[in-house]
Scaffold this motif. Structure first.
Motif, PDB file in Angstrom:
ATOM      1  N   LYS A 162       0.799  -1.196  -0.025  1.00 54.78           N
ATOM      2  CA  LYS A 162       0.059   0.060   0.044  1.00 54.78           C
ATOM      3  C   LYS A 162       0.769   1.134  -0.125  1.00 54.78           C
ATOM      4  N   SER A 191       2.242   1.374  -3.760  1.00 54.21           N
ATOM      5  CA  SER A 191       1.293   1.604  -4.999  1.00 54.21           C
ATOM      6  C   SER A 191      -0.009   2.433  -4.512  1.00 54.21           C
ATOM      7  N   SER A 192      -0.384   3.168  -5.618  1.00 52.31           N
ATOM      8  CA  SER A 192      -1.421   4.149  -5.481  1.00 52.31           C
ATOM      9  C   SER A 192      -3.006   3.394  -5.637  1.00 52.31           C
ATOM     10  N   SER A 193      -2.892   2.287  -5.632  1.00 60.82           N
ATOM     11  CA  SER A 193      -4.127   1.620  -5.898  1.00 60.82           C
ATOM     12  C   SER A 193      -4.626   1.232  -4.287  1.00 60.82           C
ATOM     13  N   GLU A 194      -5.898   1.397  -4.151  1.00 63.03           N
ATOM     14  CA  GLU A 194      -6.604   1.400  -3.029  1.00 63.03           C
ATOM     15  C   GLU A 194      -6.749  -0.083  -2.597  1.00 63.03           C
TER      16      GLU A 194
END
Length: 139
Positions: free
Chosen positions: A32, A35-38
Motif C-alpha cells: 500500500k 502502490s497508488s491502488s486502493e
C-alpha cells in the motif's frame, strides 16, 4: 501428553490462520505504501480484521490449554523448557498485540511491531520443536 485430535487441530488451524493473515498483512501493508491502488489498503484492513478475530479465538484455545496440557505437563515435569518458552512467546505476542492496538506512542510502536512480527514468525518453529521434544520423550 497428546491433546485430543479435535482440540490439537483447532489450535493448529487458529495458529495457521494467524500466521497467514499476519504474513499477508505484512505484504499488503508494504504494497500500500508502494502502490497508488486502493486495493492494498482494503486488503491490509481486511487481513488485520481477520488476524484480530483469529487472535481472539486463539486466546480462548490457549486458555483452554492451561488446565488440560500446561498444568499437567508442569506437574509431571514434562517438556518444561520448551513449554515455558511457548508460554513466554505466546505472552509476548499477546502483550505486543495489546500495545499495537492500544498504545499511541509513535516512538515505541515500531519496536513493538518488530517484536510482534519476529515472535509471530518464530512461534510456529518453536511449536514444532516443542511437539518434537514432547513426542521424543514420550517414546
Amino acid at each position: 501428553m497428546r491433546l485430543k485430535p479435535s482440540f490439537r487441530f483447532s489450535i493448529y488451524a487458529a495458529l495457521a490462520v494467524l500466521l497467514l493473515t499476519g504474513a499477508g498483512w505484512l505484504v499488503a501493508d508494504r504494497q500500500k505504501d508502494l502502490s497508488s491502488s486502493e486495493i492494498w489498503q482494503q486488503t491490509a484492513a481486511s487481513l488485520l480484521m481477520a488476524h484480530g478475530g483469529a487472535a481472539m479465538v486463539t486466546l480462548l484455545l490457549l486458555g483452554a490449554l492451561i488446565p488440560v496440557h500446561v498444568l499437567r505437563g508442569w506437574r509431571n515435569g514434562n517438556n518444561l523448557v520448551s513449554g515455558s518458552a511457548m508460554i513466554a512467546l505466546s505472552t509476548l505476542l499477546v502483550v505486543t498485540a495489546f500495545g499495537l492496538y492500544y498504545l499511541g506512542s509513535e516512538a515505541v510502536r515500531p519496536w513493538i511491531s518488530w517484536i510482534h512480527i519476529i515472535v509471530g514468525f518464530a512461534l510456529p518453529a518453536w511449536l514444532g520443536l516443542h511437539i518434537f521434544l514432547g513426542r521424543r520423550r514420550s517414546r
